[in-house]
Write a protein that holds these residues in place. Structure first.
Motif, mmCIF file in Angstrom:
data_model
loop_
_atom_site.group_PDB
_atom_site.id
_atom_site.type_symbol
_atom_site.label_atom_id
_atom_site.label_comp_id
_atom_site.label_asym_id
_atom_site.label_seq_id
_atom_site.Cartn_x
_atom_site.Cartn_y
_atom_site.Cartn_z
ATOM 1 N N GLU A 124 -7.760 3.057 4.275
ATOM 2 C CA GLU A 124 -8.492 3.534 3.109
ATOM 3 C C GLU A 124 -7.539 4.352 2.250
ATOM 4 O OE1 GLU A 124 -11.396 2.839 2.030
ATOM 5 O OE2 GLU A 124 -12.085 1.649 3.741
ATOM 6 N N VAL A 125 -7.291 3.873 1.044
ATOM 7 C CA VAL A 125 -6.337 4.541 0.166
ATOM 8 C C VAL A 125 -6.821 5.928 -0.214
ATOM 9 C CG1 VAL A 125 -5.002 4.295 -1.966
ATOM 10 C CG2 VAL A 125 -5.699 2.277 -0.703
ATOM 11 N N GLU A 126 -8.149 6.126 -0.298
ATOM 12 C CA GLU A 126 -8.670 7.408 -0.701
ATOM 13 C C GLU A 126 -8.275 8.520 0.255
ATOM 14 O OE1 GLU A 126 -10.305 4.647 -0.406
ATOM 15 O OE2 GLU A 126 -11.672 4.263 -2.079
ATOM 16 N N ASP A 127 -8.064 8.187 1.542
ATOM 17 C CA ASP A 127 -7.711 9.220 2.523
ATOM 18 C C ASP A 127 -6.294 9.745 2.322
ATOM 19 O OD1 ASP A 127 -10.185 8.813 3.566
ATOM 20 O OD2 ASP A 127 -9.500 7.515 5.214
ATOM 21 N N TRP A 156 -5.545 0.052 -9.275
ATOM 22 C CA TRP A 156 -6.323 0.712 -8.220
ATOM 23 C C TRP A 156 -7.191 -0.278 -7.463
ATOM 24 C CZ3 TRP A 156 -7.515 4.187 -4.862
ATOM 25 C CH2 TRP A 156 -8.836 4.356 -4.440
ATOM 26 N N GLU A 157 -7.868 -1.165 -8.150
ATOM 27 C CA GLU A 157 -8.775 -2.090 -7.473
ATOM 28 C C GLU A 157 -8.020 -3.016 -6.532
ATOM 29 O OE1 GLU A 157 -11.936 -2.049 -7.494
ATOM 30 O OE2 GLU A 157 -12.194 -0.470 -8.998
ATOM 31 N N VAL A 158 -6.880 -3.517 -6.972
ATOM 32 C CA VAL A 158 -6.101 -4.414 -6.116
ATOM 33 C C VAL A 158 -5.542 -3.655 -4.920
ATOM 34 C CG1 VAL A 158 -4.114 -5.957 -6.054
ATOM 35 C CG2 VAL A 158 -5.555 -5.865 -8.083
ATOM 36 N N ALA A 159 -5.044 -2.444 -5.142
ATOM 37 C CA ALA A 159 -4.492 -1.651 -4.042
ATOM 38 C C ALA A 159 -5.554 -1.331 -3.004
ATOM 39 C CB ALA A 159 -3.868 -0.373 -4.588
ATOM 40 N N ARG A 160 -6.756 -1.008 -3.447
ATOM 41 C CA ARG A 160 -7.820 -0.702 -2.490
ATOM 42 C C ARG A 160 -8.213 -1.942 -1.687
ATOM 43 N NH1 ARG A 160 -13.388 1.699 -4.732
ATOM 44 N NH2 ARG A 160 -13.319 -0.329 -5.785
ATOM 45 N N GLY A 161 -8.261 -3.109 -2.348
ATOM 46 C CA GLY A 161 -8.586 -4.329 -1.620
ATOM 47 C C GLY A 161 -7.528 -4.712 -0.602
ATOM 48 N N VAL A 162 -6.261 -4.568 -0.974
ATOM 49 C CA VAL A 162 -5.179 -4.887 -0.045
ATOM 50 C C VAL A 162 -5.174 -3.897 1.117
ATOM 51 C CG1 VAL A 162 -2.673 -5.049 0.193
ATOM 52 C CG2 VAL A 162 -3.786 -5.981 -1.834
ATOM 53 N N ALA A 163 -5.426 -2.628 0.832
ATOM 54 C CA ALA A 163 -5.433 -1.622 1.900
ATOM 55 C C ALA A 163 -6.561 -1.864 2.890
ATOM 56 C CB ALA A 163 -5.549 -0.229 1.284
ATOM 57 N N ARG A 164 -7.723 -2.230 2.394
ATOM 58 C CA ARG A 164 -8.849 -2.478 3.303
ATOM 59 C C ARG A 164 -8.639 -3.735 4.135
ATOM 60 N NH1 ARG A 164 -14.091 -0.966 -0.560
ATOM 61 N NH2 ARG A 164 -13.730 1.300 -0.528
ATOM 62 N N VAL A 195 0.833 -1.206 0.000
ATOM 63 C CA VAL A 195 0.000 0.000 0.000
ATOM 64 C C VAL A 195 0.867 1.254 0.000
ATOM 65 C CG1 VAL A 195 -1.747 1.273 1.293
ATOM 66 C CG2 VAL A 195 -1.890 -1.205 1.139
ATOM 67 N N ALA A 196 1.942 1.239 0.800
ATOM 68 C CA ALA A 196 2.848 2.384 0.829
ATOM 69 C C ALA A 196 3.516 2.593 -0.527
ATOM 70 C CB ALA A 196 3.897 2.197 1.918
ATOM 71 N N SER A 197 3.830 1.527 -1.217
ATOM 72 C CA SER A 197 4.426 1.641 -2.547
ATOM 73 C C SER A 197 3.442 2.237 -3.539
ATOM 74 C CB SER A 197 4.899 0.261 -3.023
ATOM 75 O OG SER A 197 5.846 -0.280 -2.135
ATOM 76 N N TYR A 198 2.168 1.848 -3.421
ATOM 77 C CA TYR A 198 1.160 2.425 -4.314
ATOM 78 C C TYR A 198 1.012 3.921 -4.074
ATOM 79 C CZ TYR A 198 -3.292 3.093 -6.711
ATOM 80 O OH TYR A 198 -4.278 3.548 -7.553
#
Length: 492
Positions: A485-488, A472-480, A340-343
């Motif tokens: 929340e990646v959006e924040d 984006w979809e994979v990053a959001r799933g891994v973050a959750r 997530v940090a890399s994204y």
């Protein structure tokens, strides 16, 4: 009087040919090109598709030639004085060029029983020096008149990760400097003159035809056997394998491993009418009619192919390849946070790091309801037409990604079985730890992170840049999955 040219032992060759059917020509050619008293070559190229017997046959031939009791020739003169040693290096187990050189030196030292410890080997020049030292030391300790040879096998060298373009020509040139050395390159599909050397013998391992596949698979004993006896079991098994090839594996089975896996997988269901006493092994046509639904449904074929294929992703539909949500359940907690940090490091400009990841700025944003957008001037938000998450990922340095990792780590869910205090303590203990760098190297090896820069750049260099390889979809799933929340944290 001993002659200069002697063919390898015919008994040994016949035993190998019976062990590996349909590969007589390849076995005899390889043994002749390696044997000391036949026609030893400096470089040999073995090429063919997956599961065609390249690696297995090479190891067996070298193992037989290295034995004194089977290292005889036609005339059997002074054959016991020959000494062949070999080392096999698998490129799939090497994460870089330097690792390949270290593995080569270690394997050669083990093969020749080198009593001392070997030094570091970071480049091709040091590889040449270390190999020359090992070969000269071995030759100096041998008896006069004893013929020796060292064979180095580079298995899958055409798929070596982060390999410089001069790697293969340089490895082929080692035999010009080091005496009594044979280098064997096992590749899939060699380019014309890819070693930049003329006259290098190539041995092709073609794919097996249907009669060859049936001949090899017929040597396998299926389980469970037919109650009528061994002879009936072999007859039914042979005809059954032919039917499997014509109906299923002819168009979707790429190699002998997947074909054998499919045959063994469907065999218990195919002979169930025989085990239940409903049908007899003959006539075979009745068994085919009773199991016609088994040959019409290809859903049972996919798990076998995927589990046995060396590159199973090529057999999975494209829609399934794009669905990588399983990463959230397969990666450890720390690795998911690093991903997530890399994204965020790839899609956020460096100038926004102080806004999104500093504690004071983060508390201020939360207090105002997440609204750094409220402080924007009119017209600025309308200037951007494409969302940043839709743009391509940018390269980032490792230090910046680790800073983001520690910032979002405090807001993530606690580690399994730990509270918030222990989670912060765990993150502090990870500061500067090799476990984090090992996790980053694992993500790179899984192709979730892409290391940027030239092929000769050191992996451990602080200036090395990386780029995220997920969407984006994979990053959001891994973050959750870790409570983030990646959006924040993502800039607009």
């Amino acid at each position: 009087m001993s002659t200069f040219f002697n063919l390898p032992n015919e008994l040994m060759l016949n035993a190998l040919c019976s062990r590996f059917p349909c590969r007589d020509q390849q076995i005899r050619s390889l043994a002749t090109l390696i044997s000391i008293r036949s026609a030893p070559c400096r470089n040999i190229v073995l090429h063919g598709l997956e599961a065609t017997g390249k690696t297995s046959i090479t190891k067996v031939v070298l193992d037989e030639l290295s034995k004194k009791q089977t290292n005889g020739h036609v005339n059997n003169n002074a054959a016991d004085d020959d000494d062949i040693r070999y080392a096999v290096i698998k490129s799939a187990e090497c994460i870089g060029g330097r690792h390949l050189f270290e593995q080569t030196i270690g394997a050669v030292a083990t093969a020749i029983d080198w009593p001392e410890s070997v030094g570091r080997c970071e480049n091709l020049a040091q590889l040449l020096v270390q190999l020359s030292k090992l070969v000269e030391g071995r030759s100096g300790s041998s008896h006069n008149g004893r013929q020796q040879r060292l064979a180095i096998v580079f298995d899958g060298i055409d798929r070596q990760r982060d390999a410089p373009p001069t790697l293969l020509p340089a490895l082929a040139r080692l035999t010009e400097i080091i005496p009594n050395l044979t280098t064997i390159f096992i590749v899939t599909s060699p380019r014309p003159n890819f070693l930049h050397l003329p006259g290098v013998p190539h041995i092709e391992f073609p794919t097996y035809t249907k009669p060859e596949l049936i001949q090899i698979i017929s040597l396998t004993t299926p389980s469970p056997p037919v109650p009528q006896g061994t002879k009936e079991t072999k007859e039914v098994w042979t005809r059954y394998c032919s039917a499997i090839w014509d109906s299923l594996s002819k168009h979707s089975g790429r190699d002998i491993l997947s074909f054998r896996a499919v045959c063994l997988r469907l065999w218990p269901r195919f002979i169930r009418p025989i085990l239940d006493g409903q049908l007899n092994p003959s006539p075979f046509s009745r068994l085919l009619v009773a199991n016609r639904s088994l040959f019409q449904n290809d859903s049972v074929l996919v798990p076998s192919l995927v589990s046995n294929a060396p590159h199973s992703s090529s057999l999975v539909p494209q829609t399934q390849q794009s669905n990588l949500q399983g990463i959230a359940t397969q990666l450890p907690h720390i690795s998911r946070l690093l991903l997530v940090a890399s994204y965020l490091a790839s899609y956020n400009p460096p100038r926004t790091d102080s806004t999104f990841f500093m504690k004071a700025a983060l508390a201020k944003r939360r207090k105002k309801g997440g609204g750094t957008a409220l402080s924007r001037k009119p017209g600025i938000g309308k200037s951007r037409k494409i969302a940043r998450k839709l743009l391509g990922p940018q390269a980032f340095v490792l230090e910046r990604m680790l800073a983001i990792f520690y910032a979002i780590g405090e807001d993530a869910d606690s580690l399994p079985g730990q509270g918030k205090k222990s989670k912060r303590k765990e993150l502090r203990n990870l500061s500067g730890s090799a476990d984090v760098l090992m996790a980053v190297a694992t993500l790179v090896s899984l192709r979730l992170l892409i290391r940027m820069g030239g092929p000769n750049q050191d992996v451990l260099d602080a200036a090395t840049k990386y780029r995220i390889a997920i969407g984006w979809e994979v990053a959001r799933g891994v973050a959750r999955s870790v409570g983030v929340e990646v959006e924040d944290y993502l800039a607009d």
